[in-house]
Design a protein around this motif. Structure first.
Motif, mmCIF file in Angstrom:
data_model
loop_
_atom_site.group_PDB
_atom_site.id
_atom_site.type_symbol
_atom_site.label_atom_id
_atom_site.label_comp_id
_atom_site.label_asym_id
_atom_site.label_seq_id
_atom_site.Cartn_x
_atom_site.Cartn_y
_atom_site.Cartn_z
ATOM 1 N N UNK A 169 0.854 -1.185 0.000
ATOM 2 C CA UNK A 169 0.000 0.000 0.000
ATOM 3 C C UNK A 169 0.895 1.241 0.000
ATOM 4 N N UNK A 170 0.823 2.074 1.050
ATOM 5 C CA UNK A 170 1.601 3.316 1.081
ATOM 6 C C UNK A 170 3.090 3.022 0.931
ATOM 7 N N UNK A 171 3.727 3.676 -0.040
ATOM 8 C CA UNK A 171 5.126 3.427 -0.332
ATOM 9 C C UNK A 171 5.340 2.258 -1.264
ATOM 10 N N UNK A 172 4.259 1.541 -1.566
ATOM 11 C CA UNK A 172 4.383 0.299 -2.310
ATOM 12 C C UNK A 172 4.678 0.446 -3.786
ATOM 13 N N UNK A 173 4.305 1.565 -4.389
ATOM 14 C CA UNK A 173 4.549 1.682 -5.832
ATOM 15 C C UNK A 173 6.039 1.605 -6.138
ATOM 16 N N UNK A 174 6.861 2.210 -5.300
ATOM 17 C CA UNK A 174 8.305 2.153 -5.497
ATOM 18 C C UNK A 174 8.894 0.853 -4.964
ATOM 19 N N UNK A 175 8.333 0.326 -3.886
ATOM 20 C CA UNK A 175 8.837 -0.938 -3.339
ATOM 21 C C UNK A 175 8.610 -2.080 -4.325
ATOM 22 N N UNK A 176 7.437 -2.132 -4.926
ATOM 23 C CA UNK A 176 7.150 -3.166 -5.920
ATOM 24 C C UNK A 176 8.061 -2.993 -7.128
ATOM 25 N N UNK A 177 8.270 -1.752 -7.546
ATOM 26 C CA UNK A 177 9.167 -1.513 -8.674
ATOM 27 C C UNK A 177 10.550 -2.082 -8.392
ATOM 28 N N UNK A 178 11.044 -1.883 -7.182
ATOM 29 C CA UNK A 178 12.381 -2.385 -6.863
ATOM 30 C C UNK A 178 12.422 -3.907 -6.846
ATOM 31 N N UNK A 179 11.399 -4.537 -6.282
ATOM 32 C CA UNK A 179 11.378 -6.004 -6.266
ATOM 33 C C UNK A 179 11.365 -6.556 -7.685
ATOM 34 N N UNK A 180 10.492 -6.027 -8.535
ATOM 35 C CA UNK A 180 10.409 -6.542 -9.905
ATOM 36 C C UNK A 180 11.667 -6.243 -10.704
ATOM 37 N N UNK A 181 12.349 -5.137 -10.383
ATOM 38 C CA UNK A 181 13.579 -4.800 -11.095
ATOM 39 C C UNK A 181 14.666 -5.843 -10.874
ATOM 40 N N UNK A 182 14.570 -6.617 -9.795
ATOM 41 C CA UNK A 182 15.557 -7.649 -9.498
ATOM 42 C C UNK A 182 15.137 -9.034 -9.994
ATOM 43 N N UNK A 183 13.967 -9.120 -10.620
ATOM 44 C CA UNK A 183 13.479 -10.408 -11.108
ATOM 45 C C UNK A 183 14.042 -10.709 -12.497
ATOM 46 N N UNK A 184 14.404 -11.971 -12.779
ATOM 47 C CA UNK A 184 14.846 -12.334 -14.124
ATOM 48 C C UNK A 184 13.674 -12.397 -15.091
ATOM 49 N N UNK A 185 13.968 -12.468 -16.367
ATOM 50 C CA UNK A 185 12.923 -12.459 -17.393
ATOM 51 C C UNK A 185 12.036 -13.692 -17.332
ATOM 52 N N UNK A 186 12.546 -14.780 -16.768
ATOM 53 C CA UNK A 186 11.761 -16.020 -16.707
ATOM 54 C C UNK A 186 11.373 -16.375 -15.273
ATOM 55 N N UNK A 187 11.149 -15.358 -14.462
ATOM 56 C CA UNK A 187 10.684 -15.580 -13.096
ATOM 57 C C UNK A 187 9.292 -16.215 -13.114
ATOM 58 N N UNK A 188 8.896 -16.879 -12.022
ATOM 59 C CA UNK A 188 7.544 -17.445 -11.964
ATOM 60 C C UNK A 188 6.477 -16.368 -12.142
ATOM 61 N N UNK A 189 5.315 -16.791 -12.610
ATOM 62 C CA UNK A 189 4.184 -15.870 -12.713
ATOM 63 C C UNK A 189 3.985 -15.168 -11.378
ATOM 64 N N UNK A 190 3.771 -13.860 -11.429
ATOM 65 C CA UNK A 190 3.709 -13.034 -10.222
ATOM 66 C C UNK A 190 2.413 -12.228 -10.219
#
Length: 349
Positions: A169-190
């Motif tokens: 929620x609050x602060x999450x738009x950037x937190x989610x961006x950072x998590x996904x930025x570290x995911x590989x192209x073939x990560x599990x469905x999220x």
């Protein structure tokens, strides 16, 4: 009431909006509006004079746009800021930029001609301002367009049987961006639930897509959930996961809000626990309130690997803190470690 009231400066070019927001906030004994400002230059002087705890800031401002003012403020004198946004696609883009620059949260601009529903709006505004007063604020620079980091652990997680779920929620738009930025192209469905209005979820998914090796989309009804793809719950609709044959599918719902939220993280997590169980890993990130805490506990009981963002890296440690209090998280982690743990947990299942 214990403690001092939260001191607020209301910044908006509309005299009517300033008056309305002042009346709403001053009606709560835990808040004191110490001043108002009609533009960023006046606001700058009032901040020096009044030292407010929280700023409410209109996105569109005269003489200096809200983003320029926010950028300068977070560089020179970081203070919790709640943006006041129009619920449009254009308003979404500017608001997401503001969150990237360090704003804590946002609320919709109040509708002056609609008395019905103002009570709910007032309650939300008051809650967000109070929570912002306790938020961790620091200067944030706009993120680079290329994703950063790379998962270097085991590769056994690369299977359609794995599923990752994220809530914030609050602060999450950037937190989610950072998590996904570290995911590989073939990560599990999220699958992702972020508390966000309907006009914002599409632009939010597009922004995430630019910063991730994965393909990030706004979820659609009965959409197959594919490896290397991340799906964002549409604003105003619950996102659930169901199993259909050999694939996971998205299911959207207009059911009542849960704990005041639609989409609700609890709704997403409970569906993942029911249909994926031990095949899932999940993380609850920064956010106000306790949505997702019970759902994360259900996931842990179902055998999923569960993680909560730690207090030091959370803008607001409400949701992850509630999960920790329930014993719902296997591990409490800094934000920068969450992607690798989500992936590594999947590889060891």
């Amino acid at each position: 009431m214990a403690g001092k009231p939260v001191r607020v400066l209301v910044v908006d070019d509309s005299a009517l909006i300033r008056k309305l927001m002042t009346e709403i906030l001053d009606a709560d004994p835990g808040i004191e509006v110490v001043g108002t400002a009609s533009d960023p230059f006046i606001a700058r002087d009032r901040i020096k004079q009044l030292s407010p705890d929280v700023l409410t800031l209109d996105v569109e401002m005269p003489r200096m746009d809200g983003l320029t003012f926010l950028s300068n403020l977070m560089r020179l004198r970081p203070i919790p800021v709640v943006m006041v946004s129009t619920l449009t696609v254009a308003g979404a883009q500017v608001t997401l930029d503001a969150l990237a620059l360090g704003a804590v949260d946002f609320v919709a601009k109040p509708q002056l001609d609609v008395a019905r529903g103002l009570g709910d709006y007032a309650a939300l505004l008051i809650a967000k301002v109070k929570q912002a007063a306790h938020a961790r604020v620091a200067c944030r620079r706009p993120s680079p367009p290329a994703p950063i980091g790379e998962y270097t652990g085991p590769v056994a997680y690369r299977t359609t049987d794995r599923l990752i779920a994220i809530g914030a929620s609050a602060g999450g738009t950037e937190a989610i961006r950072e998590v996904l930025a570290h995911m590989p192209a073939d990560a599990p469905a999220t699958v992702i639930t972020q508390h966000i209005p309907g006009a914002f979820s599409g632009p939010f998914a597009e922004r995430l897509n630019k910063h991730s090796r994965m393909t990030v989309l706004e979820a659609r009804e009965d959409q197959p959930l594919l490896v290397g793809h991340a799906y964002v719950a549409p604003g105003g609709r619950h996102l659930k996961v169901v199993r259909s044959g050999a694939r996971w599918h998205a299911q959207l719902s207009d059911e009542d809000p849960v704990r005041g939220h639609r989409p609700s993280v609890d709704v997403l997590f409970e569906s993942v626990a029911r249909h994926a169980g031990a095949n899932a890993s999940a993380a609850l990130l920064t956010g106000m309130g306790d949505d997702g805490a019970r759902g994360l506990l259900g996931l842990r009981k179902a055998g999923a690997h569960t993680f909560a963002q730690d207090k030091a890296t959370s803008v607001v440690w409400g949701m992850p803190g509630a999960a920790v209090a329930l014993g719902a998280a296997e591990e409490v982690l800094p934000l920068e470690h969450i992607a690798n743990r989500l992936l590594a947990a999947g590889s060891n299942a």
